[in-house]
Design a protein around this motif. Structure first.
Motif, short mmCIF file in Angstrom:
data_model
loop_
_atom_site.label_atom_id
_atom_site.label_comp_id
_atom_site.label_asym_id
_atom_site.label_seq_id
_atom_site.Cartn_x
_atom_site.Cartn_y
_atom_site.Cartn_z
N THR A 64 50.77 31.50 -0.23
CA THR A 64 50.79 33.06 0.27
C THR A 64 49.98 32.79 0.97
OG1 THR A 64 47.97 33.16 -0.70
CG2 THR A 64 50.32 34.38 -1.76
N ARG A 65 50.58 34.03 2.50
CA ARG A 65 49.96 33.78 3.66
C ARG A 65 48.58 34.69 3.87
NH1 ARG A 65 53.84 38.29 6.53
NH2 ARG A 65 53.46 39.57 4.94
N LEU A 66 47.68 34.32 4.61
CA LEU A 66 46.48 34.18 5.30
C LEU A 66 45.59 35.40 5.03
CD1 LEU A 66 43.41 32.67 5.11
CD2 LEU A 66 43.77 32.60 7.73
N SER A 67 46.41 36.40 5.48
CA SER A 67 46.63 38.15 6.10
C SER A 67 47.37 38.60 5.07
CB SER A 67 47.31 37.96 7.26
OG SER A 67 48.13 38.18 6.94
N GLY A 68 46.88 38.60 3.43
CA GLY A 68 47.55 39.05 2.02
C GLY A 68 46.50 40.11 1.97
N ARG A 69 46.02 39.75 0.91
CA ARG A 69 45.11 41.16 0.49
C ARG A 69 43.67 39.84 -0.02
NH1 ARG A 69 47.03 42.94 -5.14
NH2 ARG A 69 47.18 40.83 -5.46
N CYS A 70 41.71 40.34 0.53
CA CYS A 70 40.76 39.74 0.34
C CYS A 70 40.73 39.55 -1.30
CB CYS A 70 39.70 40.63 1.06
SG CYS A 70 39.80 41.92 0.43
N ARG A 71 39.49 38.18 -1.32
CA ARG A 71 39.43 37.98 -2.68
C ARG A 71 38.59 39.32 -3.26
NH1 ARG A 71 38.04 33.00 -2.71
NH2 ARG A 71 37.97 31.47 -0.55
N ALA A 72 38.29 40.17 -2.71
CA ALA A 72 38.07 41.50 -3.74
C ALA A 72 38.95 42.68 -4.09
CB ALA A 72 36.83 43.02 -3.12
N CYS A 73 39.79 42.55 -3.43
CA CYS A 73 41.22 43.06 -3.64
C CYS A 73 42.20 42.21 -5.00
CB CYS A 73 41.53 43.57 -2.30
SG CYS A 73 41.45 44.58 -1.54
N THR A 74 42.00 41.05 -4.96
CA THR A 74 42.48 40.11 -5.33
C THR A 74 42.04 40.36 -7.27
OG1 THR A 74 43.14 38.55 -4.19
CG2 THR A 74 43.27 38.16 -6.09
N ALA A 75 40.43 40.03 -7.21
CA ALA A 75 39.77 40.55 -7.82
C ALA A 75 39.74 41.78 -8.97
CB ALA A 75 38.46 40.08 -7.54
N LEU A 76 39.63 42.94 -8.17
CA LEU A 76 39.91 44.43 -8.80
C LEU A 76 41.31 44.90 -9.18
CD1 LEU A 76 38.60 46.67 -9.11
CD2 LEU A 76 39.47 47.19 -7.03
N ASP A 77 42.21 44.26 -8.69
CA ASP A 77 44.16 43.75 -8.99
C ASP A 77 44.18 43.26 -10.49
OD1 ASP A 77 46.34 44.94 -8.61
OD2 ASP A 77 46.89 42.75 -9.58
N ASN A 78 42.87 41.99 -10.65
CA ASN A 78 43.26 41.21 -11.56
C ASN A 78 42.36 42.16 -12.86
OD1 ASN A 78 43.25 38.79 -13.35
ND2 ASN A 78 41.33 37.97 -12.64
N VAL A 79 40.94 42.91 -12.76
CA VAL A 79 40.25 43.26 -13.69
C VAL A 79 41.00 44.83 -14.35
CG1 VAL A 79 38.14 44.46 -13.97
CG2 VAL A 79 37.70 42.21 -12.97
N ALA A 80 41.63 45.38 -13.33
CA ALA A 80 42.53 46.81 -13.59
C ALA A 80 43.73 46.04 -14.27
CB ALA A 80 42.37 47.70 -12.02
N ARG A 81 44.47 45.62 -13.53
CA ARG A 81 46.28 45.01 -14.55
C ARG A 81 46.23 43.87 -15.29
NH1 ARG A 81 49.59 47.00 -9.52
NH2 ARG A 81 48.61 45.38 -8.97
N SER A 82 45.85 43.04 -14.55
CA SER A 82 46.56 41.24 -14.92
C SER A 82 45.86 41.03 -16.22
CB SER A 82 47.67 40.47 -13.66
OG SER A 82 45.92 40.14 -12.25
N ARG A 83 44.13 41.15 -15.19
CA ARG A 83 43.48 39.99 -16.02
C ARG A 83 44.05 38.88 -16.60
NH1 ARG A 83 42.27 45.67 -20.30
NH2 ARG A 83 41.49 47.17 -18.68
N ASP A 84 44.10 38.09 -15.48
CA ASP A 84 44.38 36.59 -15.69
C ASP A 84 43.27 36.01 -16.13
OD1 ASP A 84 47.15 37.45 -15.38
OD2 ASP A 84 47.20 36.76 -13.87
N ASP A 85 43.59 34.26 -16.23
CA ASP A 85 42.37 33.79 -16.73
C ASP A 85 42.94 32.06 -16.61
OD1 ASP A 85 39.70 32.50 -17.10
OD2 ASP A 85 40.65 32.17 -19.12
N PHE A 86 42.51 31.92 -15.41
CA PHE A 86 42.93 30.29 -14.16
C PHE A 86 42.20 29.66 -14.66
CE2 PHE A 86 43.78 34.14 -11.80
CZ PHE A 86 45.10 33.90 -11.43
N SER A 87 40.69 29.68 -15.89
CA SER A 87 40.32 27.88 -15.83
C SER A 87 40.99 26.40 -17.08
CB SER A 87 39.20 28.32 -17.27
OG SER A 87 40.35 29.34 -18.02
N HIS A 88 42.24 26.93 -17.33
CA HIS A 88 43.52 25.87 -18.10
C HIS A 88 43.48 25.21 -16.44
CE1 HIS A 88 42.26 27.03 -21.58
NE2 HIS A 88 43.31 28.68 -21.21
#
Length: 756
Positions: free
Chosen positions: A592-616
């Motif tokens: 992905t490009r650097l000028s995308g979404r920040c960490r806070a927006c990515t975390a908020l989108d994950n909590v609100a919609r996708s809710r993915d777990d990347f531990s595996h």
């Protein structure tokens, strides 16, 4: 005895004459004797030792008992020639091998060195020997005879020196300042001559003058046998101790003949004793046979064929037992190998089970006590999975109004769960805040460290680190709650004096709040009522510590750079919240490009919609990096990939299943190399389970083990990965030319695939 020792002396002289080009140097120091012995021919082990013993002022020579010491060697020039005295003709080359006594006087010191030298050698060879003794270059030495410089090409014979004669020369240095000629032994330490002349009787009425050199040993010779005079203490050693062993006679080549390998047979005639006699029946003589006995052979007669057949059966029996023993040894070896293999497999399975159990245990611990952002992502992922399962159950079992009521109830439960997770998140953030502040202060107060050349860790403190350590201790003092009033007043006074060093609005606010707390404490206000005021003081003092003007050491730890030009170049726009943020606020992903979404927006989108777990995926990426780091310390591609890239490679390209047995357990999947001799890359990998990994890594050539259909399927996945990652600029330089998989053909140099 005199004749015998005279013969030994004659043999010693003949051995000396056979060693052409060799000169023996005797100086006045022990070191010269060692170097003279080192210059001698090491192959000539039979040359007799010409080393007399000096004990108690008595010189014992092993050459002869009839020796007369002659004072001075200058009279050697007047002696008649050896060939004329002995009546033996000598050739010119034999005369050149004869030795003469050469006395060299060092100019200007006046020290005299005595040398026994072959008269056939040149002055240049003499200079080399003298240079090695005096430890100076041979080029700076200059030898003179009667005031005239002698040429290096001339020999002692050309200068008129006769065999067994003597001459006197002068030697000086051309560069006396750099290479002076110093004697290695002081003249006053010399108490005996270097060369003496003895008279040896070689035949009846025939005597010969022999020059004997006296070599001083570097150390006292050990007493290995002999006699000691009880009155004078003089030691007399045996001749066998002072001389080398005699040369063994040459017996010629080793004989390998028939006589040495054949037994010596002899024929001997055996006669009966005289008293033994036999009697036979003849005409006129009757011999009674009453007492005769008939003796028969036991076992019968054995023919040659029977004898060989018996030996053959014995050999077959021995071979059968030997082969049985070898077979049992081989079976035992195979059984041990099988047991070791089974034990190893059991150990591997146990280890894999323990790893999986540890991962599950860690997952449950993170569910029960979440602390990090990844732990809350795990909770949101579990909540989303539960919501999807409940929604499918409602859709499959209920219809109409009941379905709507069930969905509303599910939404209410989901809202309650989200609120609970939010409360846990706020509590964990408050708990982690103090830890993050203390970690920040510890990093700013840490001394500078580096590794020395010998591997030791060196630490250094400067005025900035000392200042940061003092501020950290003050913050710890004012942040403690359970302290007495006197300790609190002492800490506030120290903070007040520190803040007064700089005049600004921040320091004035800190001083005002400290004065207010001190006034309230003196009036007897309870500590619970002062909690908010103390929190404000701690927060403002922490802001004071984070200011680089007051604490220069924190400048390297702040996210916002202090240089405005650097701040301008390092800012990027977030497409989610539409704010300009630093590059550190964006997740570094290779796809992905650097000028995308920040960490806070990515975390908020994950909590609100996708809710993915990347531990595996993080666990698989860590194992991949550790394995490649162990195989190749310079591996780069696994460290360029991020969790999102590995997730795309695992889910999209490999469909989250192992290539061989289609296992979908993410706890048991790992990425390994496809070609074991090539570095790992998305286009040189295969997704396998842990049980399949060990077998695949033993494959030398995949085209000889796997079938063609399987190889084409793997190469197709490599083509998809190459097409995706070729869009990333940082991955382009690591791309290699792809094989021709479109037509199902392999490269020309690849061997044909087997049909297993």
């Amino acid at each position: 005895m005199s004749e015998q020792r005279g013969n030994q002396e004659q043999e010693r002289k003949e051995d000396e004459e056979t060693n052409t080009g060799e000169s023996i140097l005797t100086t006045d120091v022990p070191e010269a004797a060692e170097e003279a012995e080192a210059q001698a021919d090491p192959q000539d082990e039979t040359e007799p030792l010409r080393e007399p013993q000096k004990t108690g002022g008595v010189v014992n020579s092993t050459a002869t008992d009839v020796l007369e010491t002659v004072d001075g060697v200058e009279t050697q020039a007047d002696l008649p020639d050896d060939a004329e005295r002995l009546g033996e003709p000598q050739r010119r080359d034999d005369v050149g091998n004869c030795t003469a006594t050469v006395k060299v006087m060092l100019v200007p010191g006046g020290h005299v060195m005595t040398v026994a030298f072959a008269i056939g050698l040149s002055i240049q060879e003499l200079k080399r020997h003298l240079a090695s003794e005096l430890r100076v270059p041979a080029e700076v030495l200059q030898i003179s005879l009667d005031g005239r410089v002698v040429e290096e090409q001339r020999t002692l014979m050309e200068l008129g020196v006769r065999p067994q004669g003597s001459t006197r020369m002068e030697m000086s240095s051309n560069d006396a300042a750099a290479h002076p000629l110093r004697p290695l032994r002081l003249p006053e330490q010399d108490n005996m001559p270097d060369v003496i002349t003895v008279r040896v009787q070689t035949d009846e009425g025939v005597f010969q003058e022999v020059v004997v050199e006296i070599e001083r040993p570097p150390q006292q010779k050990a007493f290995l046998g002999g006699y000691r005079h009880q009155l004078t203490g003089a030691e007399y050693h045996h001749a066998a101790v002072q001389t080398r062993p005699k040369r063994r006679p040459d017996r010629g080549p080793v004989v390998f003949s028939r006589d040495t390998q054949t037994a010596d047979l002899k024929s001997r005639v055996q006669q009966c004793p005289v008293h033994v006699s036999t009697q036979v029946a003849t005409i006129g003589c009757h011999v009674s046979c009453v007492s005769d006995k008939l003796v028969a052979a036991r076992g019968g007669y054995v023919t040659a064929a029977e004898h060989h057949d018996t030996r053959l059966r014995a050999v077959i029996c021995l071979q059968s037992f030997a082969r049985r023993w070898l077979a049992r040894q081989e079976v035992d070896r195979l059984r041990r190998d099988r047991d070791r293999r089974l034990a190893w497999l059991e150990l591997q399975e146990r280890r894999w089970a323990e790893e999986k159990e540890e991962q599950l245990k860690d997952r449950r611990r993170r569910w029960m006590n979440p602390q990090r952002r990844e732990d809350f992502n795990l909770l949101y992922h579990a909540l989303e999975k539960w919501r999807c399962e409940e929604e499918q159950r409602i859709d499959s079992s209920l219809r109409g109004a009941e379905r709507k009521a069930a969905l509303c109830s599910l939404l209410e439960q989901e809202t309650q769960f989200i609120a609970r997770i939010g409360r846990h998140r706020i509590a964990a953030r408050n708990d982690n805040y103090e830890q993050s502040v203390l970690s920040f202060l510890d990093k700013s107060a840490a001394p500078h460290q580096w590794r020395a050349a010998d591997g030791r860790l060196i630490e250094m403190d400067n005025e900035h680190t000392i200042r940061a350590r003092e501020l950290r201790d003050l913050y710890s003092d004012i942040s403690r709650a359970a302290v007495s009033q006197e300790e609190r007043l002492h800490a506030l006074l120290a903070v007040k004096h520190t803040a007064k060093e700089h005049a600004c609005q921040l320091t004035r606010d800190v001083v005002d709040l400290i004065d207010r707390e001190v006034d309230l404490m003196t009036r007897g206000v309870k500590a619970a009522s002062l909690e908010g005021l103390r929190k404000r003081i701690s927060t403002l003092f922490l802001q004071y510590i984070k200011t680089p003007a007051f604490n220069p050491e924190v400048a390297k730890l702040l996210k916002v750079p202090q240089n405005p030009s650097q701040l301008k170049n390092d800012m990027f726009l977030c497409r989610g919240c539409r704010r300009y943020l630093l590059s550190s606020d964006f997740s570094p992903s290779a796809s992905t490009r650097l000028s995308g979404r920040c960490r806070a927006c990515t975390a908020l989108d994950n909590v609100a919609r996708s809710r993915d777990d990347f531990s595996h995926y993080e666990s698989i990426l860590k194992k991949l990096r550790a394995g490649e780091q162990r195989l190749n310390g310079e591996a780069k591609i696994p460290f360029l990939l991020q969790v999102e890239d590995l997730r795309y490679l695992l889910e999209v390209v490999w469909a989250s299943r192992s290539a061989l047995q289609a296992s979908s357990d993410l706890y048991n999947l790992v990425f390994v190399r496809w070609e074991r001799r090539t570095d790992w890359s998305p286009w040189n990998c295969i997704l396998l389970s842990k049980e399949e990994t060990s077998a695949h890594l033993e494959v030398e050539d995949v085209h000889k083990v796997y079938e063609a259909t399987f190889i084409r399927r793997i190469e197709h996945k490599h083509m998809l990965a190459r097409r995706h990652f070729s869009q990333i600029p940082v991955m382009v330089e690591y791309l290699d030319p792809p094989p021709s998989v479109a037509t199902g053909q392999r490269p020309a140099d690849a061997p044909p695939a087997s049909a297993h």
